[in-house]
Each structure stands twice: as structure tokens, then as C-alpha cells.
Design a protein around this motif. Sequence first.
Motif, PDB file in Angstrom:
ATOM      1  N   TYR A 272      -3.267  -0.598  -5.265  1.00  0.00           N
ATOM      2  CA  TYR A 272      -3.639   0.621  -4.543  1.00  0.00           C
ATOM      3  C   TYR A 272      -2.550   1.644  -4.796  1.00  0.00           C
ATOM      4  CZ  TYR A 272      -5.250   3.424  -0.522  1.00  0.00           C
ATOM      5  OH  TYR A 272      -5.740   4.419   0.285  1.00  0.00           O
ATOM      6  N   LEU A 273      -2.876   2.724  -5.518  1.00  0.00           N
ATOM      7  CA  LEU A 273      -1.862   3.723  -5.859  1.00  0.00           C
ATOM      8  C   LEU A 273      -2.196   5.070  -5.245  1.00  0.00           C
ATOM      9  CD1 LEU A 273      -2.133   2.153  -9.095  1.00  0.00           C
ATOM     10  CD2 LEU A 273       0.051   3.259  -8.906  1.00  0.00           C
ATOM     11  N   PRO A 274      -1.198   5.741  -4.681  1.00  0.00           N
ATOM     12  CA  PRO A 274      -1.427   7.082  -4.124  1.00  0.00           C
ATOM     13  C   PRO A 274      -1.336   8.146  -5.213  1.00  0.00           C
ATOM     14  CG  PRO A 274       0.822   6.421  -3.719  1.00  0.00           C
ATOM     15  CD  PRO A 274       0.179   5.273  -4.441  1.00  0.00           C
ATOM     16  N   LYS A 275      -2.079   9.216  -5.055  1.00  0.00           N
ATOM     17  CA  LYS A 275      -1.928  10.393  -5.907  1.00  0.00           C
ATOM     18  C   LYS A 275      -0.881  11.314  -5.282  1.00  0.00           C
ATOM     19  CE  LYS A 275      -6.860  10.623  -7.191  1.00  0.00           C
ATOM     20  NZ  LYS A 275      -8.056  11.478  -7.071  1.00  0.00           N
ATOM     21  N   PRO A 276      -0.047  12.003  -6.048  1.00  0.00           N
ATOM     22  CA  PRO A 276       0.029  11.888  -7.505  1.00  0.00           C
ATOM     23  C   PRO A 276       0.829  10.659  -7.910  1.00  0.00           C
ATOM     24  CG  PRO A 276       1.624  13.481  -6.718  1.00  0.00           C
ATOM     25  CD  PRO A 276       0.857  13.033  -5.510  1.00  0.00           C
ATOM     26  N   PHE A 277       0.442  10.016  -8.998  1.00  0.00           N
ATOM     27  CA  PHE A 277       1.153   8.839  -9.473  1.00  0.00           C
ATOM     28  C   PHE A 277       1.912   9.185 -10.747  1.00  0.00           C
ATOM     29  CE2 PHE A 277      -3.381   8.630 -10.578  1.00  0.00           C
ATOM     30  CZ  PHE A 277      -3.301   8.829 -11.940  1.00  0.00           C
ATOM     31  N   LYS A 278       2.891   8.351 -11.067  1.00  0.00           N
ATOM     32  CA  LYS A 278       3.651   8.545 -12.298  1.00  0.00           C
ATOM     33  C   LYS A 278       2.881   7.905 -13.451  1.00  0.00           C
ATOM     34  CE  LYS A 278       8.092   8.488  -9.889  1.00  0.00           C
ATOM     35  NZ  LYS A 278       9.346   7.736  -9.668  1.00  0.00           N
ATOM     36  N   ILE A 279       2.876   8.553 -14.603  1.00  0.00           N
ATOM     37  CA  ILE A 279       2.113   8.055 -15.755  1.00  0.00           C
ATOM     38  C   ILE A 279       2.596   6.674 -16.173  1.00  0.00           C
ATOM     39  CG2 ILE A 279       1.557   8.467 -18.180  1.00  0.00           C
ATOM     40  CD1 ILE A 279       1.724  11.456 -17.611  1.00  0.00           C
ATOM     41  N   ASP A 280       3.915   6.494 -16.273  1.00  0.00           N
ATOM     42  CA  ASP A 280       4.450   5.193 -16.681  1.00  0.00           C
ATOM     43  C   ASP A 280       4.081   4.107 -15.681  1.00  0.00           C
ATOM     44  OD1 ASP A 280       5.528   6.271 -18.944  1.00  0.00           O
ATOM     45  OD2 ASP A 280       7.561   6.472 -18.132  1.00  0.00           O
ATOM     46  N   GLU A 281       4.087   4.475 -14.408  1.00  0.00           N
ATOM     47  CA  GLU A 281       3.729   3.510 -13.374  1.00  0.00           C
ATOM     48  C   GLU A 281       2.260   3.116 -13.517  1.00  0.00           C
ATOM     49  OE1 GLU A 281       3.736   3.177  -8.491  1.00  0.00           O
ATOM     50  OE2 GLU A 281       3.888   5.124  -9.453  1.00  0.00           O
ATOM     51  N   MET A 282       1.375   4.101 -13.731  1.00  0.00           N
ATOM     52  CA  MET A 282      -0.047   3.813 -13.909  1.00  0.00           C
ATOM     53  C   MET A 282      -0.275   2.928 -15.128  1.00  0.00           C
ATOM     54  SD  MET A 282      -3.193   3.912 -13.104  1.00  0.00           S
ATOM     55  CE  MET A 282      -3.699   5.195 -11.947  1.00  0.00           C
ATOM     56  N   ARG A 283       0.417   3.249 -16.212  1.00  0.00           N
ATOM     57  CA  ARG A 283       0.280   2.435 -17.431  1.00  0.00           C
ATOM     58  C   ARG A 283       0.680   0.983 -17.165  1.00  0.00           C
ATOM     59  NH1 ARG A 283       2.089   7.153 -21.057  1.00  0.00           N
ATOM     60  NH2 ARG A 283       0.235   7.552 -22.311  1.00  0.00           N
ATOM     61  N   HIS A 284       1.778   0.806 -16.442  1.00  0.00           N
ATOM     62  CA  HIS A 284       2.263  -0.542 -16.141  1.00  0.00           C
ATOM     63  C   HIS A 284       1.253  -1.313 -15.282  1.00  0.00           C
ATOM     64  CE1 HIS A 284       4.957  -3.803 -15.044  1.00  0.00           C
ATOM     65  NE2 HIS A 284       4.682  -3.562 -13.781  1.00  0.00           N
ATOM     66  N   VAL A 285       0.713  -0.644 -14.269  1.00  0.00           N
ATOM     67  CA  VAL A 285      -0.248  -1.302 -13.381  1.00  0.00           C
ATOM     68  C   VAL A 285      -1.522  -1.662 -14.144  1.00  0.00           C
ATOM     69  CG1 VAL A 285      -1.701  -1.003 -11.340  1.00  0.00           C
ATOM     70  CG2 VAL A 285       0.664  -0.216 -11.300  1.00  0.00           C
ATOM     71  N   ILE A 286      -1.986  -0.762 -15.005  1.00  0.00           N
ATOM     72  CA  ILE A 286      -3.190  -1.032 -15.800  1.00  0.00           C
ATOM     73  C   ILE A 286      -2.976  -2.243 -16.692  1.00  0.00           C
ATOM     74  CG2 ILE A 286      -4.585  -0.149 -17.723  1.00  0.00           C
ATOM     75  CD1 ILE A 286      -4.299   2.652 -16.413  1.00  0.00           C
ATOM     76  N   ARG A 287      -1.841  -2.281 -17.366  1.00  0.00           N
ATOM     77  CA  ARG A 287      -1.556  -3.406 -18.264  1.00  0.00           C
ATOM     78  C   ARG A 287      -1.471  -4.718 -17.484  1.00  0.00           C
ATOM     79  NH1 ARG A 287      -0.372  -4.174 -23.326  1.00  0.00           N
ATOM     80  NH2 ARG A 287       0.744  -6.062 -23.919  1.00  0.00           N
ATOM     81  N   SER A 288      -0.790  -4.691 -16.354  1.00  0.00           N
ATOM     82  CA  SER A 288      -0.657  -5.902 -15.528  1.00  0.00           C
ATOM     83  C   SER A 288      -2.022  -6.361 -15.031  1.00  0.00           C
ATOM     84  CB  SER A 288       0.269  -5.635 -14.333  1.00  0.00           C
ATOM     85  OG  SER A 288       1.558  -5.303 -14.766  1.00  0.00           O
ATOM     86  N   ALA A 289      -2.864  -5.388 -14.636  1.00  0.00           N
ATOM     87  CA  ALA A 289      -4.203  -5.725 -14.133  1.00  0.00           C
ATOM     88  C   ALA A 289      -5.047  -6.366 -15.227  1.00  0.00           C
ATOM     89  CB  ALA A 289      -4.877  -4.469 -13.597  1.00  0.00           C
ATOM     90  N   LEU A 290      -5.004  -5.800 -16.432  1.00  0.00           N
ATOM     91  CA  LEU A 290      -5.787  -6.364 -17.534  1.00  0.00           C
ATOM     92  C   LEU A 290      -5.301  -7.752 -17.922  1.00  0.00           C
ATOM     93  CD1 LEU A 290      -6.171  -3.165 -19.761  1.00  0.00           C
ATOM     94  CD2 LEU A 290      -8.016  -4.381 -18.576  1.00  0.00           C
ATOM     95  N   MET A 291      -3.990  -7.951 -17.873  1.00  0.00           N
ATOM     96  CA  MET A 291      -3.435  -9.260 -18.224  1.00  0.00           C
ATOM     97  C   MET A 291      -3.773 -10.308 -17.178  1.00  0.00           C
ATOM     98  SD  MET A 291       0.291  -8.277 -19.882  1.00  0.00           S
ATOM     99  CE  MET A 291       0.663  -9.988 -20.272  1.00  0.00           C
ATOM    100  N   SER A 292      -4.059  -9.874 -15.943  1.00  0.00           N
ATOM    101  CA  SER A 292      -4.369 -10.834 -14.873  1.00  0.00           C
ATOM    102  C   SER A 292      -5.808 -11.350 -14.944  1.00  0.00           C
ATOM    103  CB  SER A 292      -4.148 -10.170 -13.506  1.00  0.00           C
ATOM    104  OG  SER A 292      -5.183  -9.247 -13.220  1.00  0.00           O
ATOM    105  N   ARG A 293      -6.663 -10.711 -15.778  1.00  0.00           N
ATOM    106  CA  ARG A 293      -8.073 -11.117 -15.863  1.00  0.00           C
ATOM    107  C   ARG A 293      -8.209 -12.547 -16.345  1.00  0.00           C
ATOM    108  NH1 ARG A 293     -11.502  -9.306 -19.240  1.00  0.00           N
ATOM    109  NH2 ARG A 293     -13.317  -9.356 -17.880  1.00  0.00           N
TER     110      ARG A 293
END
Length: 464
Positions: A104-125
Amino acid sequence: MTDLTGSRILVVDDERSMREFLEIMLQKDGYEVHCAGNGVEAVELLKERSFDLVITDIRMKPVDGLEVLKQTKSLSPATVVIIISAYASTETAVAAMKEGAYDYLPKPFKIDEMRHVIRSALMSRGQDAPPRPRQGPLYFGCLIGESPAMKRVYELIQKVSATNSNVLITGESGTGKELVAKAIHGQSDRAKKPFIPVNCAGVPESLIESELFGYRRGAFTGAGADRKGLVEAAEGGTLFLDEIGELSPTLQVKLLRVVQEKTIRMVGDTTDIPVDVRIIAATNRDLEQMVIDGRFREDLYYRMNVIQIRLPPLRERREDIPLLADYFLAKFCREFGKDIRKVSSYAMDILKRYDFPGNVRELENIIERGVALESSSIILPESLTLAAHKRAQQDRAEPHGPVLPPEGLDLDAYLADVEKELLVQALERSGGVKQKAAQLLGLSFRSFRYRLAKYSLSSGEEAE
């Protein structure tokens, strides 16, 4: 590193600029991106095809982000979902986590942070169980950290462990000075012998001499038998004197004898006892200044300060905060029998911006409290201690610099107001002397006069 390019991502947001921003960013990173302008469109797309990841805003009409999350989990349980919102709240975050959101991320978010969360989420599948927090690199027992500052500490530990030299460990409270002392002992050839810690500030002055050096029977009322002191108990091993700056002048003299002569004299005795101990001391005080002020013996200071190891405060090694937080999260999940997956990105961002006056010990207490209070599968900001969360809220509420209002502004008029205000302040500070005011603003006198005329600010003296 796992190749995640080509992963299919659905972006759901009723704000066009946000959709376009995420689409461009994700396509740049090699993902296949689809967008929906509302929850209804998102559900239709979910019925038509499968996605690896869904990123959805939470406040949308007529179908909100929570409903998109529920439909996603119903139609494709393996799809991971990240919730984003400009209106972060405990209730919606808890609800999202309970419905199975990854983060759960609040706006505005940092781009690097979003990238990290996306990658972690995809790897958790496809993982059968939620990923456990990694413990991070453990060096010399329980010292954790990958920052340059901690790597220098590890190098010093390795070097001094091979010697018998006295060591002085300095640093603020809660930085882990005793852990460094244990690490030195554990790496030395004295490792199989005792490690005896003594908190010099925790023992009453009237008792510390007998605690350290022991006493003979009859030395004082209540001394019914001989008793060894802690120095003798550390024979062959290491004596760790924490908060050595709290020792009284009398005890400093007696300790100097141990350091110099390698002997002790028990209370009530007249003979010296030889001892073989390595002494490691620690303090959060400025011993050098105490020597100058006459509150600490100079000869003892130089005897103890053969090798000094300074432990950095946590605010000087913020890159280690995620490692430490993950380690403490795993520790307290085991102790409390809870299955909390991770510290949310928003909560981690708060921790990384917090100054931690209590250092690692305070971070440990914050995570312990978070695990104890959290009812979802992820640590949310509201489960952190008040000090850390309140500070972060203040930082967000008090922006550092100009802020663009939601309705926009007239930039030329805004800049004119700022220029006029600075001209007035310069005149006030210079006592109305225009030449001095011009210098304060880095302007030529001619340029300064032009600006004064422009805003009808003609008062003041031409020169001193």
C-alpha cells in the motif's frame, strides 16, 4: 537476477496523468502495460485476460480500488495487487491487506521506491507462503549492516581481535557497543574463556569496588565469606566495562592498576592477585573533554584508548535501516507467533527519514511494538511508535519550498510578489541604505534601483 521483463501489468487510475506516467515508466522498464480509467474498465479487462500485477488507485467511482482488488483475487488468485492512494488511512490500508494486497503506497511516491515494490511483488508470485524478511548479512554474531560506516567497523574488529590491546568503543546510546565488544572477544583467541560485562553506571558507587575486585571475609558488615570479583571471574577472557566515564576518581585509580600492573587487590586484603584479562571499555560520553575538565584521569584514558572504535549513529547509516527492520521483524514474528510478511513501503519510508535518537535499540522497540499491535499481514505506519510517525506526518505537512496549489497559479505574479518581498527585507536589513541592500541581493546598484522603481519602492538612502 530474475528477468521480469515482459510481465503483464494493469494500471488502474481515474487520473489520466498518473496512468500515463506509470505506463511510460513501466514500458521503459520492459513490462507489457495495460491501463484502465476506472474500476469498471479494470474488471472487464481482468475478465478478458490474465495479469501478473495490478496497480490500482483506491478512490474511484463507481467501483473503487478495494473492489478491483477483490475481483482480481477472485478471477486470478496468483495476480499480485499494489494499492496506491493520495488519501492514505489506517482503515483502507488494513482492509486492503486483509483482502490480499501486496503493498500500500501513498501518493506522491518515489519512482525508485515504486520500481522496487513492483519488482518485489512480481518476484513473490507463485510462492506458496509469503516471503519471510531476509535477515541481511550477519557479521560477528549480531552486528548487521552493509553501509560503508559499518564495513569500517568490521575491518577494525578483525584487526584488533588478533591482538590483546585495550579497546575503547565510543558511540551514542543504543548503537550496539556491547555487541562490538562481544564480536572482538568472539574473534579473539580468548573466545573460549569468559566474557564478563559490567555496566559501570548500573552498580551503586558503594558496591562497585567489591563487585569488580571481590572481598575478603570480614572486610565489611555482611562479608561472611571470601568472594571473587568480576575481574577475577574474567580470568583468561575479556572484561567489558560499559559506560566507563561513570567511574569515580577512586575507582579510576584502582582500574589503572589493573591495566598497568595486571593485578588486583580484593577489598579487605593486603596482597595483590595477578590477573590475565583483556579490557574493552565503552562510553557515550566525550572522555577527552572529561580529561580536559579534570573529571577523568589522563593516564587511564590513554591506557584504555589504545585502539578506538567509533560506532556511527543510525542516522549516519540509513541504508542499513531496511536490513535491521527485516531482521527484527523476523525475530519478533517468531517470538509472538505471528505471520507478518513485511514492513510496508510507506512505513519503511517513514523509518528511513526518522533520525532515531535511540539508535538501533529504538528501531528494535519500534518493530517489536509494530508486530505486537499489527492485525494485518504487513506493518503499517500507524503501528509505528508515535515519535517516528508524527515526525513523518510533520515532514509531509510542512513542505520545504514552494507548493503548487491544486487550482494552479499565475507564475509571473507569484515571482513578482517574491521579488518585491525580498527587496523590502533587504532595505529593512540594511537600515534603508540602498547600496548595502543591493549587495545583500547580489545586484548592481543600478539594477537594484530599477527594481525599486518597478514596484514603487523608492524610500531609503542612496549610500552610506
